[in-house]
Design an enzyme around this catalytic site. Sequence first.
Site, mmCIF file in Angstrom:
data_model
loop_
_atom_site.group_PDB
_atom_site.id
_atom_site.type_symbol
_atom_site.label_atom_id
_atom_site.label_comp_id
_atom_site.label_asym_id
_atom_site.label_seq_id
_atom_site.Cartn_x
_atom_site.Cartn_y
_atom_site.Cartn_z
ATOM 1 N N HIS A 178 0.879 -1.185 0.000
ATOM 2 C CA HIS A 178 0.000 0.000 0.000
ATOM 3 C C HIS A 178 0.905 1.221 0.000
ATOM 4 C CE1 HIS A 178 -3.666 -2.064 2.113
ATOM 5 N NE2 HIS A 178 -3.994 -1.817 0.857
ATOM 6 N N CYS A 274 -2.078 3.081 9.046
ATOM 7 C CA CYS A 274 -3.139 2.156 8.598
ATOM 8 C C CYS A 274 -4.267 2.043 9.599
ATOM 9 C CB CYS A 274 -2.633 0.732 8.442
ATOM 10 S SG CYS A 274 -1.133 0.488 7.596
HETATM 11 N N1 ARG Z 1 -3.530 -7.162 6.557
HETATM 12 C C1 ARG Z 1 -3.960 -5.935 5.936
HETATM 13 C C2 ARG Z 1 -3.901 -6.107 4.428
HETATM 14 O O1 ARG Z 1 -2.993 -6.723 3.949
HETATM 15 C C3 ARG Z 1 -3.137 -4.789 6.392
HETATM 16 C C4 ARG Z 1 -3.618 -3.478 5.863
HETATM 17 C C5 ARG Z 1 -2.745 -2.332 6.222
HETATM 18 N N2 ARG Z 1 -3.327 -1.119 5.768
HETATM 19 C C6 ARG Z 1 -2.683 -0.136 5.162
HETATM 20 N N3 ARG Z 1 -3.355 0.964 4.927
HETATM 21 N N4 ARG Z 1 -1.454 -0.245 4.764
HETATM 22 O O2 ARG Z 1 -4.745 -5.653 3.715
#
Ligand code: ARG
Length: 285
Positions: A178, A274
């Site tokens: 992300h 996050c």
């Molecule tokens: N386990 C989640 C995923 O892989 C973690 C999300 C983290 N969120 C972020 N905005 N980076 O989707």
Amino acid sequence: MAETMSPTIERTVPRILMCAPTFFEVDYVINPWMDGHVHDTSSERSGRQWDALKDTVSRHADVVVQTPVQGLPDMTFCANAGLVFGNTFVPSRFRHAQRRGEEAPDRAWFAHHGFDIVDLPDGMLFEGAGDALFDRGVARRLWLGHGHRSDVAAGPALARLLDVEVLPLTLVDPRYYHLDTCFCPLPDGYTLYFPDAFDAASLDRIEQHVAPALRIAVDAHDAASFACNAVSTGRVVILNRASGDLRARLEAAGFMVIEVALDEFMKAGGAAKCLTLRLDELTNG
Ligand code: ARG
């Protein structure tokens, strides 16, 4: 606590959404951080770390809390609910089936809290404020990460729906899946980022739009501590961990760095940023 957010009201205190980790655990593997951590989290520890983050953020912002849903272990990462711009909410459409159950409760929360829901075209994947980050130096400029989760086509769609400039960035390292894991716009145009997470064209794009004195590049060590996954409110930067060198550079740029240990959430591939979603995007710096 239904309340309508108005984009025309200047607020002095930022508003930030958080979702308690009541049902948080690593239940499946959809990013490299989760690998090896299935059923390896402690709810006591994640609860304590989340409370510490909430207390810290609450000293610099109004925290609004969303009710978590059983069976949706990643819902605590509410940055991925969607993208807020003024009173508009663009809901996410998750790439992985494991997270799609979050879409309905997130949509309902934002509708209930008075946001106008604006949908991307059918079938377009987009993971909200995990991949779409507003620049804090230039108004109406949105950085969009793609390559792992969000579709590149979300860029022109968001530009049209929100009347903003979208600068796409291609993410190349699966650990930085992300945009908010490797890039963080800060006030006055300062930008915290991990160069190795981007392809060459995207690095050029960052360098074209962010002046050298405003670039705060982090090394692999700080990146892996989720230093770029920072909550930024005013001159305060809240993050999991920063090396002495990174802290010194941020302080020299006028930022106050606050560390909150979030290793339990890093097992799922997330940290401070996050776990939050800015609700007053456009109304505050
Ligand atoms: N386990 C989640 C995923 O892989 C973690 C999300 C983290 N969120 C972020 N905005 N980076 O989707």
